[in-house]
Motif scaffolding. Structure first.
Motif, mmCIF file in Angstrom:
data_model
loop_
_atom_site.group_PDB
_atom_site.id
_atom_site.type_symbol
_atom_site.label_atom_id
_atom_site.label_comp_id
_atom_site.label_asym_id
_atom_site.label_seq_id
_atom_site.Cartn_x
_atom_site.Cartn_y
_atom_site.Cartn_z
ATOM 1 N N LYS A 51 27.181 66.204 85.166
ATOM 2 C CA LYS A 51 28.225 66.175 84.135
ATOM 3 C C LYS A 51 28.628 67.560 83.635
ATOM 4 O O LYS A 51 28.803 67.779 82.441
ATOM 5 N N TYR A 316 35.980 65.324 83.663
ATOM 6 C CA TYR A 316 36.461 64.528 82.514
ATOM 7 C C TYR A 316 37.974 64.580 82.321
ATOM 8 O O TYR A 316 38.463 64.357 81.225
ATOM 9 N N HIS A 403 39.487 60.887 77.624
ATOM 10 C CA HIS A 403 38.715 61.049 78.858
ATOM 11 C C HIS A 403 37.482 61.894 78.604
ATOM 12 O O HIS A 403 36.428 61.673 79.170
ATOM 13 N N PHE A 407 33.541 60.672 78.899
ATOM 14 C CA PHE A 407 32.619 61.428 79.720
ATOM 15 C C PHE A 407 31.409 61.908 78.939
ATOM 16 O O PHE A 407 30.293 61.885 79.425
ATOM 17 N N SER A 408 31.657 62.345 77.702
ATOM 18 C CA SER A 408 30.588 63.070 77.022
ATOM 19 C C SER A 408 29.876 62.277 75.931
ATOM 20 O O SER A 408 28.784 62.635 75.545
#
Ligand code: SAM
Ligand code: SF4
Length: 477
Positions: A51, A316, A403, A407-408
């Motif tokens: 990631k 992301y 987004h 993602f985070s």
């Protein structure tokens, strides 16, 4: 090295913003990372799967990974990242062409001013409403309005059209998010359009290489590379932080364009603290009076590879793929992390209400490769266990940067995106789907529900799905 300019320190007019794209720098980085070892390629893929966004150097490693084994590992990596991070959701939208008047002369485009065969039209408000009704009747909730570049399509006109679209409610249908693809505006113009409640404003740079840019942008304001590359900075200045960038593949070496896109992302992150919302990467298609193979034609093999590289490089950022591509290419790259596609696309002026399937290139911008109806696309997605989504919740709850959050923020997708995909899909199944699609869709929802271990949340979701069945609409988390 290009300099990063910070908005607090420099007024927009004083900033030589375009300097963030430095052709020599891009070529140097590509050169310095030639012939990477398999070990290095694996290291870079692993970093992305952990990631992390990739640097320009790391992206160059993937671009230079040319052996079949390396390419396969890049594609597998992108597939894994997509599944791990985003799951099986695919957001659906439709384009709506508002006007094909254009003062520019882009060699590749059917709307170019020199193309005398193009029948020029601008939809009247009542015609826009008619098109929107058709799109709502098909099941759409998100549109992107597309305009040529012309004094008529000024910010007030664009804003008025957006408001008109939001007003149209047909049956249970409504458009909940309107995005824009139109010419660059000045800061004041972007403010006017923002106030109409737009989602994303897209401006594609077409090519990041200045010489290639001048070669095809033969006249009109669009010939000014600087005005275009700084467009979305002006949008940011006007408070539009939801912007979409893109490169038109075929104008220059795709390796350079991928690096250019990444550099553009870096620029936004460094200066505004938020990357672009989406990246588009259309390949040039034949258009009215334009039917030559592009100088830097991107093969299918290169195309699928570059989508996988982009997925890993900017994990992301939303990736958009349009109906320019044929169904088999769309199906293939969906696996590598495309997050949004259009469905039931018709790009002819007034095309949705005309119900015509064959294209007339003299009334549209380019030829499309996928003319399936929205339901055919839905059916295909469901058949591959994708979860089609019409969700617009983040935008409407002012959760911008969705987004990035997906993602985070741990659990964000499970807690918001996936349930909202199911709820909007249930609306579609209730209001628009034929029996067979309906059954397929509910079966998939059942399967997705099994993944929820938090019984309390699952009950809440089941309750809302039931309420959709009973006729309530627009429920979301
Ligand atoms: N006129 C505005 C502009 O040029 O930015 C608005 C958008 S234009 C109608 C939408 C996009 O279509 C362009 O930015 C370009 O990337 C793409 N396009 C133009 N001609 C094309 C073609 N022949 N094949 C594929 N895409 C094309
Ligand atoms: Fe006009 Fe846009 Fe087509 Fe260029 S790409 S000719 S600006 S519509």
């Amino acid at each position: 090295m290009p300099v990063i300019y910070h908005p607090q320190k420099y007024k927009l007019e004083d900033r030589p913003l375009e300097n963030f794209i430095d052709s020599n720098e891009i070529w140097d980085i590509l050169k310095q990372n030639e012939n990477p070892s398999l070990e290095r390629v694996r290291e870079v893929i692993a970093k992305s799967l952990d990631k992390n966004r990739l640097t320009m150097e790391e992206t160059a490693v993937l671009i230079n990974a040319n052996s079949p084994e390396m390419i396969q590992e890049i594609k597998d990596g992108a597939r894994e990242l997509k599944e791990r991070v985003y799951g099986k959701r695919i957001v659906l939208f439709a384009p709506l062409y508002i006007g094909n008047l254009c003062v520019n002369n882009c060699a590749y485009c059917g709307f170019r001013t020199d193309n005398k065969n193009q029948k020029r039209t601008t939809l009247l408000p009542a015609e826009v409403e008619e098109e929107v009704k058709m799109l709502e009747d098909a099941g759409h909730k998100r549109l992107i309005l597309v305009f040529g570049e012309h004094p008529k399509y000024n910010p007030q006109f664009i804003a008025g059209t957006v408001r008109n679209v939001y007003k149209v409610k047909h049956g249970n249908g409504e458009i909940r998010r309107v995005n824009i693809n139109a010419a660059p505006l000045d800061v004041e113009g972007f403010r006017v359009v923002k106030d109409a409640g737009i989602g994303t404003y897209q401006v594609f740079q077409e090519t990041y290489n200045r010489d290639a840019y001048l070669k095809v942008h033969l006249g009109g304001k669009k010939r000014d590379y600087h005005w275009r590359i700084t467009a979305l900075d002006r949008a940011q200045e006007a408070g539009i932080d939801d912007v979409g960038i893109g490169a038109l593949l075929g104008l220059y070496d795709w390796r350079f364009e991928v690096m250019g896109l990444l550099r553009h992302v870096n620029h936004f992150e460094a200066v505004y603290n938020v990357g672009p919302h989406t990246i588009s990467f259309p390949r040039i298609k034949p258009a009215s009076g334009f039917n030559v193979k592009p100088e830097f034609d991107v093969s299918d093999e290169e195309f699928t590879r570059l989508v996988a590289i982009l997925r890993l490089a900017v994990p992301y950022t939303g990736l958009i793929l349009t109906a320019r591509e044929p169904a088999h290419i769309r199906d293939e790259v969906l696996e590598f992390g495309v997050s949004q596609i259009d469905g039931g696309t018709n790009i002819e002026m007034k095309g949705y209400s005309a119900h015509k399937k064959e294209q007339d290139l003299d009334q549209e911008q380019f030829s499309i490769g996928d003319n399936r109806t929205l339901n055919e696309v839905m059916d295909e997605l469901l058949g591959h266990a994708y979860l089609p989504s019409f969700c617009t919740a983040c935008y409407r709850l002012k959760r911008t940067g969705e987004h990035f959050m997906e993602f985070s923020v741990p659990g964000f997708i499970k807690r918001f995106c996936q349930p909202n995909a199911m709820l909007t899909m249930a609306e579609y199944l209730e209001d628009y789907a034929p029996k067979e699609t309906r059954e397929k869709g509910y079966k998939l929802i059942e399967e997705n529900l099994k993944e929820y271990k938090d019984e309390q949340f699952k009950e809440k979701l089941i309750d809302r799905l039931e309420r959709v069945k009973q006729g309530e609409r627009d429920l979301y988390f």
